[in-house]
Design a protein around this motif. Structure first.
Motif, PDB file in Angstrom:
ATOM      1  N   GLU A  88       0.862  -1.170   0.000  1.00 33.19           N
ATOM      2  CA  GLU A  88       0.000   0.000   0.000  1.00 33.19           C
ATOM      3  C   GLU A  88       0.905   1.228   0.000  1.00 33.19           C
ATOM      4  OE1 GLU A  88       0.415  -1.106   4.404  1.00 33.19           O
ATOM      5  OE2 GLU A  88       0.629  -2.050   2.460  1.00 33.19           O
ATOM      6  N   ASP A  89       0.346   2.355  -0.405  1.00 32.22           N
ATOM      7  CA  ASP A  89       1.144   3.572  -0.493  1.00 32.22           C
ATOM      8  C   ASP A  89       0.526   4.649   0.378  1.00 32.22           C
ATOM      9  OD1 ASP A  89       3.059   5.390  -1.300  1.00 32.22           O
ATOM     10  OD2 ASP A  89       1.971   5.953  -3.116  1.00 32.22           O
ATOM     11  N   PRO A  90       1.263   5.098   1.407  1.00 31.82           N
ATOM     12  CA  PRO A  90       2.568   4.622   1.852  1.00 31.82           C
ATOM     13  C   PRO A  90       2.426   3.329   2.660  1.00 31.82           C
ATOM     14  CG  PRO A  90       1.848   6.397   3.295  1.00 31.82           C
ATOM     15  CD  PRO A  90       0.796   6.264   2.216  1.00 31.82           C
ATOM     16  N   PRO A  91       3.521   2.570   2.803  1.00 30.57           N
ATOM     17  CA  PRO A  91       3.459   1.347   3.608  1.00 30.57           C
ATOM     18  C   PRO A  91       2.952   1.643   5.025  1.00 30.57           C
ATOM     19  CG  PRO A  91       5.487   1.402   2.350  1.00 30.57           C
ATOM     20  CD  PRO A  91       4.829   2.749   2.182  1.00 30.57           C
ATOM     21  N   GLY A  92       2.058   0.789   5.497  1.00 28.76           N
ATOM     22  CA  GLY A  92       1.493   0.969   6.827  1.00 28.76           C
ATOM     23  C   GLY A  92       0.375   1.984   6.883  1.00 28.76           C
ATOM     24  N   ALA A  93      -0.161   2.405   5.721  1.00 27.96           N
ATOM     25  CA  ALA A  93      -1.181   3.458   5.671  1.00 27.96           C
ATOM     26  C   ALA A  93      -2.537   3.006   6.191  1.00 27.96           C
ATOM     27  CB  ALA A  93      -1.320   3.988   4.248  1.00 27.96           C
ATOM     28  N   GLY A  94      -2.753   1.724   6.327  1.00 24.82           N
ATOM     29  CA  GLY A  94      -4.017   1.248   6.862  1.00 24.82           C
ATOM     30  C   GLY A  94      -4.733   0.299   5.920  1.00 24.82           C
ATOM     31  N   PRO A  95      -5.851  -0.261   6.375  1.00 25.11           N
ATOM     32  CA  PRO A  95      -6.519  -1.311   5.613  1.00 25.11           C
ATOM     33  C   PRO A  95      -7.175  -0.848   4.316  1.00 25.11           C
ATOM     34  CG  PRO A  95      -7.766  -0.794   7.588  1.00 25.11           C
ATOM     35  CD  PRO A  95      -6.477  -0.046   7.687  1.00 25.11           C
ATOM     36  N   VAL A  96      -7.678   0.378   4.254  1.00 29.63           N
ATOM     37  CA  VAL A  96      -8.325   0.818   3.015  1.00 29.63           C
ATOM     38  C   VAL A  96      -7.295   1.001   1.897  1.00 29.63           C
ATOM     39  CG1 VAL A  96      -9.726   2.615   1.916  1.00 29.63           C
ATOM     40  CG2 VAL A  96     -10.380   1.727   4.163  1.00 29.63           C
ATOM     41  N   PRO A  97      -6.171   1.708   2.128  1.00 31.68           N
ATOM     42  CA  PRO A  97      -5.152   1.751   1.079  1.00 31.68           C
ATOM     43  C   PRO A  97      -4.593   0.367   0.744  1.00 31.68           C
ATOM     44  CG  PRO A  97      -4.772   3.512   2.650  1.00 31.68           C
ATOM     45  CD  PRO A  97      -5.851   2.631   3.219  1.00 31.68           C
ATOM     46  N   ALA A  98      -4.495  -0.498   1.733  1.00 27.59           N
ATOM     47  CA  ALA A  98      -4.020  -1.861   1.480  1.00 27.59           C
ATOM     48  C   ALA A  98      -5.015  -2.613   0.596  1.00 27.59           C
ATOM     49  CB  ALA A  98      -3.797  -2.598   2.797  1.00 27.59           C
ATOM     50  N   LEU A  99      -6.299  -2.460   0.880  1.00 25.72           N
ATOM     51  CA  LEU A  99      -7.314  -3.099   0.043  1.00 25.72           C
ATOM     52  C   LEU A  99      -7.243  -2.574  -1.385  1.00 25.72           C
ATOM     53  CD1 LEU A  99      -9.761  -4.829  -0.550  1.00 25.72           C
ATOM     54  CD2 LEU A  99     -11.192  -3.054   0.503  1.00 25.72           C
ATOM     55  N   ARG A 100      -7.073  -1.270  -1.553  1.00 22.45           N
ATOM     56  CA  ARG A 100      -6.953  -0.704  -2.904  1.00 22.45           C
ATOM     57  C   ARG A 100      -5.768  -1.326  -3.648  1.00 22.45           C
ATOM     58  NH1 ARG A 100     -10.327   3.794  -3.158  1.00 22.45           N
ATOM     59  NH2 ARG A 100     -10.563   4.957  -1.226  1.00 22.45           N
ATOM     60  N   ALA A 101      -4.633  -1.446  -2.971  1.00 26.98           N
ATOM     61  CA  ALA A 101      -3.441  -2.020  -3.606  1.00 26.98           C
ATOM     62  C   ALA A 101      -3.663  -3.480  -3.973  1.00 26.98           C
ATOM     63  CB  ALA A 101      -2.233  -1.885  -2.679  1.00 26.98           C
ATOM     64  N   GLY A 102      -4.274  -4.239  -3.087  1.00 26.86           N
ATOM     65  CA  GLY A 102      -4.534  -5.649  -3.364  1.00 26.86           C
ATOM     66  C   GLY A 102      -5.569  -5.838  -4.455  1.00 26.86           C
ATOM     67  N   LEU A 103      -6.614  -5.028  -4.428  1.00 25.80           N
ATOM     68  CA  LEU A 103      -7.694  -5.136  -5.403  1.00 25.80           C
ATOM     69  C   LEU A 103      -7.197  -4.874  -6.823  1.00 25.80           C
ATOM     70  CD1 LEU A 103     -10.718  -5.717  -5.583  1.00 25.80           C
ATOM     71  CD2 LEU A 103     -11.127  -3.277  -5.236  1.00 25.80           C
ATOM     72  N   ALA A 104      -6.182  -4.049  -6.957  1.00 23.26           N
ATOM     73  CA  ALA A 104      -5.621  -3.764  -8.283  1.00 23.26           C
ATOM     74  C   ALA A 104      -5.048  -5.022  -8.935  1.00 23.26           C
ATOM     75  CB  ALA A 104      -4.540  -2.687  -8.168  1.00 23.26           C
ATOM     76  N   GLU A 105      -4.735  -6.046  -8.137  1.00 24.03           N
ATOM     77  CA  GLU A 105      -4.159  -7.291  -8.653  1.00 24.03           C
ATOM     78  C   GLU A 105      -5.181  -8.414  -8.804  1.00 24.03           C
ATOM     79  OE1 GLU A 105      -1.113  -7.580  -9.794  1.00 24.03           O
ATOM     80  OE2 GLU A 105      -0.663  -5.498  -9.248  1.00 24.03           O
ATOM     81  N   VAL A 106      -6.422  -8.165  -8.417  1.00 23.92           N
ATOM     82  CA  VAL A 106      -7.463  -9.195  -8.470  1.00 23.92           C
ATOM     83  C   VAL A 106      -7.989  -9.321  -9.896  1.00 23.92           C
ATOM     84  CG1 VAL A 106      -9.789  -9.804  -7.685  1.00 23.92           C
ATOM     85  CG2 VAL A 106      -8.093  -8.965  -6.045  1.00 23.92           C
ATOM     86  N   ARG A 107      -8.100 -10.562 -10.366  1.00 25.00           N
ATOM     87  CA  ARG A 107      -8.610 -10.841 -11.708  1.00 25.00           C
ATOM     88  C   ARG A 107      -9.924 -11.613 -11.692  1.00 25.00           C
ATOM     89  NH1 ARG A 107      -2.883 -13.006 -14.074  1.00 25.00           N
ATOM     90  NH2 ARG A 107      -1.806 -11.009 -14.071  1.00 25.00           N
ATOM     91  N   ALA A 108     -10.199 -12.315 -10.615  1.00 21.38           N
ATOM     92  CA  ALA A 108     -11.391 -13.164 -10.531  1.00 21.38           C
ATOM     93  C   ALA A 108     -12.628 -12.335 -10.209  1.00 21.38           C
ATOM     94  CB  ALA A 108     -11.178 -14.236  -9.460  1.00 21.38           C
ATOM     95  N   PRO A 109     -13.816 -12.854 -10.501  1.00 22.43           N
ATOM     96  CA  PRO A 109     -15.053 -12.121 -10.211  1.00 22.43           C
ATOM     97  C   PRO A 109     -15.380 -12.050  -8.720  1.00 22.43           C
ATOM     98  CG  PRO A 109     -15.567 -14.254 -11.186  1.00 22.43           C
ATOM     99  CD  PRO A 109     -14.076 -14.104 -11.232  1.00 22.43           C
ATOM    100  N   TRP A 110     -14.747 -12.879  -7.924  1.00 20.24           N
ATOM    101  CA  TRP A 110     -14.962 -12.900  -6.475  1.00 20.24           C
ATOM    102  C   TRP A 110     -13.613 -12.798  -5.794  1.00 20.24           C
ATOM    103  CZ3 TRP A 110     -19.827 -12.760  -4.688  1.00 20.24           C
ATOM    104  CH2 TRP A 110     -20.839 -13.129  -5.569  1.00 20.24           C
ATOM    105  N   LEU A 111     -13.610 -12.241  -4.584  1.00 29.21           N
ATOM    106  CA  LEU A 111     -12.372 -12.213  -3.822  1.00 29.21           C
ATOM    107  C   LEU A 111     -12.649 -12.467  -2.354  1.00 29.21           C
ATOM    108  CD1 LEU A 111     -11.459  -9.322  -2.061  1.00 29.21           C
ATOM    109  CD2 LEU A 111     -12.108  -8.485  -4.292  1.00 29.21           C
ATOM    110  N   ALA A 112     -11.685 -13.109  -1.725  1.00 25.17           N
ATOM    111  CA  ALA A 112     -11.702 -13.276  -0.276  1.00 25.17           C
ATOM    112  C   ALA A 112     -10.772 -12.217   0.285  1.00 25.17           C
ATOM    113  CB  ALA A 112     -11.224 -14.666   0.111  1.00 25.17           C
ATOM    114  N   LEU A 113     -11.275 -11.400   1.187  1.00 22.88           N
ATOM    115  CA  LEU A 113     -10.485 -10.373   1.860  1.00 22.88           C
ATOM    116  C   LEU A 113     -10.206 -10.886   3.261  1.00 22.88           C
ATOM    117  CD1 LEU A 113      -9.227  -7.550   2.061  1.00 22.88           C
ATOM    118  CD2 LEU A 113     -11.495  -6.704   2.741  1.00 22.88           C
TER     119      LEU A 113
END
Length: 191
Positions: free
Chosen positions: A62-87
C-alpha cells in the motif's frame, strides 16, 4: 473462481512492531495458515512486505506502507482478476478452507454484494469476508474514508455465523497474549 487478498502490512503496535504475519503458531507462520485456508484461490495477493513463506504469491504494498486497511485493500484489489475475492487478515490461525466455502456460498446469494464472518457476539469481522470484485471496486472508487467498516458496511453483506469451537475462525492475534492463546489452542500437532 476467486482470488484471495491477504492484508499483511500493518504496524503490529500491540506486538511491539514485530512482523505479526510471520509469527509462528503451531509450527507455521500466521500468514501460512491463512494462505492454506485460501488454497483454492486462483490468485493469492499479499499486501505487505515480501516474505519467503508464500512462493507464487503476488506481493504488493500500500502507499505509503502501513497506511491502513483501506489503502491496502486498494493495492490488493488492483491485482485481483477473478469475479470474487476473499479479503482476509494475515493473522487468522484457525481459518480453514471450509470457512471460505461458507462465505463464498453466502456471498453468491442473489441480493448479496458479499459476505462477512460474524463473531460469537454478532460483530462483523471485516477482514474475514468474500466479495463481488466489481461491487467492491465501485464502492472503493467513491469512498474517501479510512475504515473498512465505512466502505464494506454499506454494501450490506450477508452475515455468516459459524460455530466458535476451540479455535474460532475469526480469532486474530493482535497481542502477545492472543498469540500465546492461539499457540495453546493449536495444540501439539495442529497440522
Amino acid at each position: 473462481m476467486f482470488d484471495a487478498v491477504l492484508l499483511a502490512g500493518g504496524r503490529a503496535r500491540r506486538l511491539g512492531g514485530a512482523d505479526k504475519p510471520a509469527a509462528p503458531v503451531g509450527g507455521r507462520p500466521l500468514i501460512a495458515w491463512v494462505a492454506a485456508a485460501a488454497a483454492d484461490a486462483s490468485r493469492l495477493v499479499v499486501v505487505g512486505p515480501p516474505r519467503d513463506v508464500l512462493p507464487g504469491a503476488v506481493v504488493v504494498r500500500e502507499d505509503p506502507p502501513g497506511a491502513g486497511p483501506v489503502p491496502a485493500l486498494r493495492a490488493g484489489l488492483a491485482e485481483v482478476r477473478a469475479p470474487w475475492l476473499a479479503l482476509l487478515a494475515a493473522d487468522l490461525p484457525f481459518l480453514r478452507p471450509v470457512h471460505l466455502v461458507r462465505l463464498l456460498d453466502a456471498a453468491r446469494g442473489p441480493a448479496a454484494a458479499g459476505a462477512v464472518l460474524v463473531d460469537e457476539r454478532g460483530r462483523e469481522q471485516w477482514l474475514a469476508g468474500c466479495w463481488r470484485t466489481a461491487t467492491l471496486r465501485a464502492a472503493l472508487d467513491s469512498y474517501t474514508g479510512a475504515s473498512l467498516r465505512g466502505v464494506l458496511g454499506p454494501l450490506e453483506p450477508a452475515r455468516v455465523a459459524l460455530p466458535a469451537g476451540e479455535g474460532p475462525p475469526w480469532y486474530d492475534c493482535d497481542t502477545p497474549e492472543e498469540l500465546a492463546r492461539a499457540e495453546h489452542l493449536a495444540g501439539p500437532d495442529p497440522l
